[in-house]
Motif scaffolding. Structure first.
Motif, PDB file in Angstrom:
ATOM      1  N   PRO A   1     -57.118 -16.929  -6.052  1.00 47.74           N
ATOM      2  CA  PRO A   1     -56.152 -17.291  -5.005  1.00 47.74           C
ATOM      3  C   PRO A   1     -56.191 -16.294  -3.849  1.00 47.74           C
ATOM      4  CG  PRO A   1     -55.022 -16.564  -7.016  1.00 47.74           C
ATOM      5  CD  PRO A   1     -56.475 -16.553  -7.297  1.00 47.74           C
TER       6      PRO A   1
ATOM      7  N   ALA B   1     -55.731 -19.291 -16.683  1.00 50.68           N
ATOM      8  CA  ALA B   1     -55.594 -19.582 -15.254  1.00 50.68           C
ATOM      9  C   ALA B   1     -54.805 -18.464 -14.590  1.00 50.68           C
ATOM     10  CB  ALA B   1     -54.883 -20.907 -15.047  1.00 50.68           C
TER      11      ALA B   1
ATOM     12  N   GLU C   1     -53.869 -15.237  -2.169  1.00 57.44           N
ATOM     13  CA  GLU C   1     -52.704 -14.354  -2.236  1.00 57.44           C
ATOM     14  C   GLU C   1     -53.051 -12.995  -2.834  1.00 57.44           C
ATOM     15  OE1 GLU C   1     -51.409 -18.506  -2.054  1.00 57.44           O
ATOM     16  OE2 GLU C   1     -52.689 -17.481  -3.469  1.00 57.44           O
TER      17      GLU C   1
ATOM     18  N   SER D   1     -52.817 -18.821 -12.335  1.00 54.47           N
ATOM     19  CA  SER D   1     -51.460 -19.308 -12.074  1.00 54.47           C
ATOM     20  C   SER D   1     -50.487 -18.815 -13.143  1.00 54.47           C
ATOM     21  CB  SER D   1     -51.444 -20.840 -12.014  1.00 54.47           C
ATOM     22  OG  SER D   1     -51.875 -21.387 -13.246  1.00 54.47           O
ATOM     23  N   GLU D   2     -51.011 -18.417 -14.310  1.00 52.80           N
ATOM     24  CA  GLU D   2     -50.167 -17.846 -15.359  1.00 52.80           C
ATOM     25  C   GLU D   2     -49.642 -16.466 -14.958  1.00 52.80           C
ATOM     26  OE1 GLU D   2     -51.884 -18.015 -19.345  1.00 52.80           O
ATOM     27  OE2 GLU D   2     -53.231 -19.575 -18.621  1.00 52.80           O
TER      28      GLU D   2
ATOM     29  N   ALA E   1     -48.433 -15.558 -11.791  1.00 51.47           N
ATOM     30  CA  ALA E   1     -47.931 -15.835 -10.442  1.00 51.47           C
ATOM     31  C   ALA E   1     -47.307 -14.622  -9.771  1.00 51.47           C
ATOM     32  CB  ALA E   1     -46.920 -16.979 -10.495  1.00 51.47           C
TER      33      ALA E   1
END
Length: 72
Positions: A49, A21, A51, A23-24, A26
């Motif tokens: 994302p 993911a 971002e 998200s790992e 960030a």
């Protein structure tokens, strides 16, 4: 899991690193000097994302052989 380098890193390769993911990773949106990002051959699923749009110097973004969905 490999540690994400500093904000001044220009190239980052995490080829076949077992990432499942984004998200790992960030810290990626804070790496504003990044010009090349290689996330090929991982297990990443889902959408990218928004971002990541902060990486305005990014010229090479390699993410094939993952299971991403949605718009780029």
């Amino acid at each position: 899991m490999p540690e994400v380098p500093s904000a001044t890193t220009r190239e980052l390769s995490m080829y076949d690193a077992g990432i499942s993911a984004l998200s790992e990773l960030a810290e990626l949106p804070r790496m504003t000097s990044l010009r090349s990002l290689n996330l090929q051959q991982n297990l990443i699923t889902g959408v990218l994302p928004t971002e990541l749009g902060r990486l305005t110097d990014l010229g090479a973004f390699e993410v094939y052989s993952n299971r991403l969905s949605g718009a780029l």
